[in-house]
Design an enzyme around this catalytic site. Structure first.
Site, PDB file in Angstrom:
ATOM      1  NE  ARG A  67     -12.841  -4.365 -26.967  1.00 32.57           N
ATOM      2  CZ  ARG A  67     -13.928  -3.817 -27.481  1.00 32.57           C
ATOM      3  NH1 ARG A  67     -14.881  -3.356 -26.698  1.00 32.57           N
ATOM      4  NH2 ARG A  67     -14.069  -3.735 -28.798  1.00 32.57           N
ATOM      5  CG  ASP A  69     -13.780 -12.992 -28.887  1.00 36.17           C
ATOM      6  OD1 ASP A  69     -14.001 -11.775 -28.776  1.00 36.17           O
ATOM      7  OD2 ASP A  69     -13.424 -13.533 -29.950  1.00 36.17           O
ATOM      8  NE  ARG A 222     -12.529 -18.965 -31.044  1.00 34.65           N
ATOM      9  CZ  ARG A 222     -13.806 -18.564 -30.933  1.00 34.65           C
ATOM     10  NH1 ARG A 222     -14.081 -17.336 -30.502  1.00 34.65           N
ATOM     11  NH2 ARG A 222     -14.786 -19.387 -31.248  1.00 34.65           N
TER      12      ARG A 222
END
Length: 269
Positions: A67, A69, A222
């Site tokens: 999933r 973001d 990230r």
């Protein structure tokens, strides 16, 4: 076309069913992430409705390989879902009908009917992400939604050296948002196995960070990129990566890199 004002049913098919596998790509900039959320437009919400309309079924529930973001893109996201066994399935036609509804923001690249036990999430052996950094004195407007613009010079050699501690199996708690407890109260673990991590220089200031792992926790890529860029700027040392891994918490880590530079490249089964 805005689809978030419609909520797909989530009951799933009753009785005998057939499983469908689909590979999708999308520009995540306009979506509030992949997972369905109330009152906002998400990739799963739009895709679910498009599949239901294309196949004339109700209650489709998507299972995905990862999933993403809000703002994160995908080239090779894989989903699986079930439809009633008496549904007429033409995978080529399914792709065409979904794309007529959603392209170009979301595109079904291919669809197939796998074994009934196939699960897009749990059968995945590895996921591969690419993060793009434009390291140039001035930004490029054509890359503004696809790459993080970093104008300060970066030492790519140091950034590459900082990748080495990531390889192998580690607790990545220092690079993940605190996991949300499950309904049974258990907290998901943050142990992950990184198979490959490297920086590639493509010219004209474009740097690509490639990372492959058996799985990723929330904001892991990230957070890693944010730290590696600080290494390249001389604000951190390559050895800080290993120290943060051993510390096991986010205290002292860099801010996560912007979401728009991240792309789920593909999933390996």
């Amino acid at each position: 076309m805005t689809l978030f004002d419609e909520t797909p049913e989530t009951t799933g098919p009753r009785g005998p069913s057939v499983r469908v596998r689909m590979t999708v790509a999308y520009d995540g900039g306009a979506f509030h992430g992949f997972a369905v959320q109330p009152n906002v437009e998400t990739v799963a919400g739009a895709l679910t409705l498009a599949i239901e309309r294309a196949m004339q079924v109700k209650g489709v529930e998507l299972v995905c390989a990862g999933r993403t973001d809000r703002g994160v893109h995908a080239r090779g996201q894989v989903v699986s879902f079930d439809v009633p066994a008496d549904t007429r399935i033409d995978t080529d036609q399914l792709v065409q009908r979904v794309n007529r509804q959603l392209a170009p923001r979301v595109v079904a690249r291919e669809a197939s009917v796998p074994e009934s036990t196939f699960d897009a999430r749990y059968d995945a052996k590895a996921r591969r992400y690419r993060y793009s950094v434009l390291n140039a004195p001035v930004p490029d407007p054509l890359l503004s939604t696809q790459a993080w613009w970093v104008p300060q010079p970066l030492n790519v050699r140091s950034m590459r050296a900082a990748c080495d501690p990531l390889l192998g199996e580690h607790d990545f708690a220092a690079f993940c948002r605190r996991p949300t407890p499950r309904r049974d109260g258990r907290v998901p673990g943050t142990m992950r196995r990184v198979i490959d991590a490297e920086w590639v220089v493509e010219g004209e200031g474009m740097l690509r960070f490639w990372i492959e792992a058996n799985a990723f926790c929330h904001q892991m890529v990230r957070s890693i990129v944010g730290l590696l860029v600080e290494v390249g700027q001389g604000k951190r040392k390559a050895a800080d990566v290993g120290e943060l891994l051993r510390a096991g918490n986010r205290h002292g880590n860099a801010d996560p890199a912007p979401a728009h530079g991240l792309l789920l490249w593909d999933v390996r089964y």
